[in-house]
Design a protein around this motif. Structure first.
Motif, PDB file in Angstrom:
ATOM      1  N   LEU A   5       0.734  -1.212  -0.103  1.00  0.00           N
ATOM      2  CA  LEU A   5       0.157  -0.112   0.103  1.00  0.00           C
ATOM      3  C   LEU A   5       0.858   1.153  -0.153  1.00  0.00           C
ATOM      4  CD1 LEU A   5      -3.330   0.630   1.921  1.00  0.00           C
ATOM      5  CD2 LEU A   5      -1.479   2.385   2.051  1.00  0.00           C
ATOM      6  N   PHE A   6       0.494   1.996  -1.019  1.00  0.00           N
ATOM      7  CA  PHE A   6       1.598   3.029  -1.241  1.00  0.00           C
ATOM      8  C   PHE A   6       0.259   4.464  -0.918  1.00  0.00           C
ATOM      9  CE2 PHE A   6       2.529   0.026  -4.197  1.00  0.00           C
ATOM     10  CZ  PHE A   6       4.012  -0.192  -4.059  1.00  0.00           C
ATOM     11  N   PHE A   7       0.763   5.413  -0.106  1.00  0.00           N
ATOM     12  CA  PHE A   7      -0.099   6.459   0.284  1.00  0.00           C
ATOM     13  C   PHE A   7       0.574   7.689   0.173  1.00  0.00           C
ATOM     14  CE2 PHE A   7       0.911   5.216   4.496  1.00  0.00           C
ATOM     15  CZ  PHE A   7       0.885   6.514   5.021  1.00  0.00           C
ATOM     16  N   ASP A   8       0.129   8.847  -0.228  1.00  0.00           N
ATOM     17  CA  ASP A   8       0.225  10.156   0.113  1.00  0.00           C
ATOM     18  C   ASP A   8      -0.819  11.136   0.306  1.00  0.00           C
ATOM     19  OD1 ASP A   8       1.787  12.490  -0.420  1.00  0.00           O
ATOM     20  OD2 ASP A   8       1.667  12.650  -2.494  1.00  0.00           O
ATOM     21  N   LEU A   9      -0.930  11.513   1.416  1.00  0.00           N
ATOM     22  CA  LEU A   9      -1.765  12.249   1.928  1.00  0.00           C
ATOM     23  C   LEU A   9      -1.517  13.624   2.302  1.00  0.00           C
ATOM     24  CD1 LEU A   9      -3.144   9.452   4.629  1.00  0.00           C
ATOM     25  CD2 LEU A   9      -3.983  10.090   2.200  1.00  0.00           C
ATOM     26  N   PRO A  10      -2.358  14.557   2.282  1.00  0.00           N
ATOM     27  CA  PRO A  10      -2.228  15.941   2.782  1.00  0.00           C
ATOM     28  C   PRO A  10      -1.793  15.807   4.125  1.00  0.00           C
ATOM     29  CG  PRO A  10      -4.310  15.676   1.963  1.00  0.00           C
ATOM     30  CD  PRO A  10      -3.791  14.406   1.941  1.00  0.00           C
ATOM     31  N   MET A  20       5.869  -1.097   8.129  1.00  0.00           N
ATOM     32  CA  MET A  20       6.326   0.140   7.244  1.00  0.00           C
ATOM     33  C   MET A  20       7.448  -0.532   6.433  1.00  0.00           C
ATOM     34  SD  MET A  20       7.326   4.023   8.008  1.00  0.00           S
ATOM     35  CE  MET A  20       8.663   3.619   8.821  1.00  0.00           C
ATOM     36  N   ILE A  21       7.605  -0.465   5.286  1.00  0.00           N
ATOM     37  CA  ILE A  21       8.636  -0.831   4.417  1.00  0.00           C
ATOM     38  C   ILE A  21       9.383   0.506   4.097  1.00  0.00           C
ATOM     39  CG2 ILE A  21       9.206  -1.923   2.091  1.00  0.00           C
ATOM     40  CD1 ILE A  21       6.722  -3.259   2.151  1.00  0.00           C
ATOM     41  N   GLN A  22       8.754   1.516   3.777  1.00  0.00           N
ATOM     42  CA  GLN A  22       9.701   2.950   3.626  1.00  0.00           C
ATOM     43  C   GLN A  22       8.418   3.853   4.067  1.00  0.00           C
ATOM     44  OE1 GLN A  22      11.852   1.592  -0.387  1.00  0.00           O
ATOM     45  NE2 GLN A  22      11.138   3.622  -0.041  1.00  0.00           N
ATOM     46  N   TYR A  23       8.759   5.103   4.197  1.00  0.00           N
ATOM     47  CA  TYR A  23       7.566   5.982   4.354  1.00  0.00           C
ATOM     48  C   TYR A  23       6.853   6.119   3.442  1.00  0.00           C
ATOM     49  CZ  TYR A  23      11.199   8.027   7.912  1.00  0.00           C
ATOM     50  OH  TYR A  23      11.793   8.171   8.796  1.00  0.00           O
ATOM     51  N   SER A  24       5.362   5.867   4.038  1.00  0.00           N
ATOM     52  CA  SER A  24       4.430   6.095   3.216  1.00  0.00           C
ATOM     53  C   SER A  24       4.198   4.748   2.144  1.00  0.00           C
ATOM     54  CB  SER A  24       4.303   7.189   2.509  1.00  0.00           C
ATOM     55  OG  SER A  24       4.109   8.418   3.347  1.00  0.00           O
ATOM     56  N   VAL A  25       4.893   3.666   2.344  1.00  0.00           N
ATOM     57  CA  VAL A  25       4.836   2.242   1.923  1.00  0.00           C
ATOM     58  C   VAL A  25       4.730   1.351   3.009  1.00  0.00           C
ATOM     59  CG1 VAL A  25       5.827   0.776   0.346  1.00  0.00           C
ATOM     60  CG2 VAL A  25       6.280   3.215   0.100  1.00  0.00           C
ATOM     61  N   ASN A  82     -12.058   2.409   5.041  1.00  0.00           N
ATOM     62  CA  ASN A  82     -11.437   3.144   6.059  1.00  0.00           C
ATOM     63  C   ASN A  82     -10.364   4.060   5.469  1.00  0.00           C
ATOM     64  OD1 ASN A  82     -12.186   1.800   8.639  1.00  0.00           O
ATOM     65  ND2 ASN A  82     -11.863   0.010   7.213  1.00  0.00           N
ATOM     66  N   VAL A  83     -10.136   4.352   4.096  1.00  0.00           N
ATOM     67  CA  VAL A  83      -9.411   5.319   3.595  1.00  0.00           C
ATOM     68  C   VAL A  83      -9.861   6.801   3.505  1.00  0.00           C
ATOM     69  CG1 VAL A  83      -8.160   3.680   1.918  1.00  0.00           C
ATOM     70  CG2 VAL A  83     -10.275   5.131   1.236  1.00  0.00           C
ATOM     71  N   PRO A  84      -8.800   7.741   4.017  1.00  0.00           N
ATOM     72  CA  PRO A  84      -9.380   8.985   3.995  1.00  0.00           C
ATOM     73  C   PRO A  84      -9.962   9.631   2.719  1.00  0.00           C
ATOM     74  CG  PRO A  84      -7.133   8.675   4.675  1.00  0.00           C
ATOM     75  CD  PRO A  84      -7.611   7.494   4.065  1.00  0.00           C
ATOM     76  N   ALA A  85     -10.604  10.774   2.691  1.00  0.00           N
ATOM     77  CA  ALA A  85     -11.200  11.293   1.453  1.00  0.00           C
ATOM     78  C   ALA A  85     -10.401  11.837   0.576  1.00  0.00           C
ATOM     79  CB  ALA A  85     -12.264  12.231   1.936  1.00  0.00           C
ATOM     80  N   LYS A  86      -9.358  12.584   1.252  1.00  0.00           N
ATOM     81  CA  LYS A  86      -8.293  13.284   0.166  1.00  0.00           C
ATOM     82  C   LYS A  86      -7.129  12.518   0.233  1.00  0.00           C
ATOM     83  CE  LYS A  86      -8.174  17.136   2.215  1.00  0.00           C
ATOM     84  NZ  LYS A  86      -8.146  18.348   3.003  1.00  0.00           N
ATOM     85  N   GLY A  87      -6.196  12.921  -0.803  1.00  0.00           N
ATOM     86  CA  GLY A  87      -4.630  12.329  -0.871  1.00  0.00           C
ATOM     87  C   GLY A  87      -4.938  10.987  -1.997  1.00  0.00           C
TER      88      GLY A  87
END
Length: 107
Positions: free
Chosen positions: A10-15, A39-44, A65-70
């Motif tokens: 899972l890769f994510f980039d959230l504000p 956590m494998i790496q930051y945001s991964v 369960n995911v945020p609405a933005k990002g």
């Protein structure tokens, strides 16, 4: 149907501009950890599953369960494919090292 260990990445980039954004980011990150992701790496983050059916069921729950933005992406790979990944710099975290040896150890 062949059953093999699968890894969901899972890769994510959230504000994180506002305080509310940071709270949402923190909540989502803690949600992942509480649900067995490492956590494998930051945001991964990654999680190991017994088979594809288990992953499909988990993805349905994840959508709720995911945020609405990002931006959030997921990738499904077999454990064999994941173990062929190449680390160019750094290394595996202690968590990842233990889970690669025995994916069903509870840390």
């Amino acid at each position: 149907m062949a059953y093999e260990n699968m890894r969901l990445l899972l890769f994510f980039d959230l504000p994180t501009i506002t305080e509310k954004d940071r709270k949402i980011y923190t909540y989502f990150r803690k949600y992942l950890i509480r649900n067995g992701y490492i956590m494998i790496q930051y945001s991964v983050y990654g999680k190991i599953f017994n088979n594809r059916d288990a992953v499909r069921n988990h993805i349905k729950i994840l959508y709720k369960n995911v945020p609405a933005k990002g931006y959030i992406r997921i990738m499904l790979v077999t454990e064999k494919q994941y173990n062929k990944s190449i680390i160019i710099i750094g290394g595996k975290s202690n968590q990842e090292e233990v889970l690669t040896i025995n994916p069903f150890v509870i840390i």
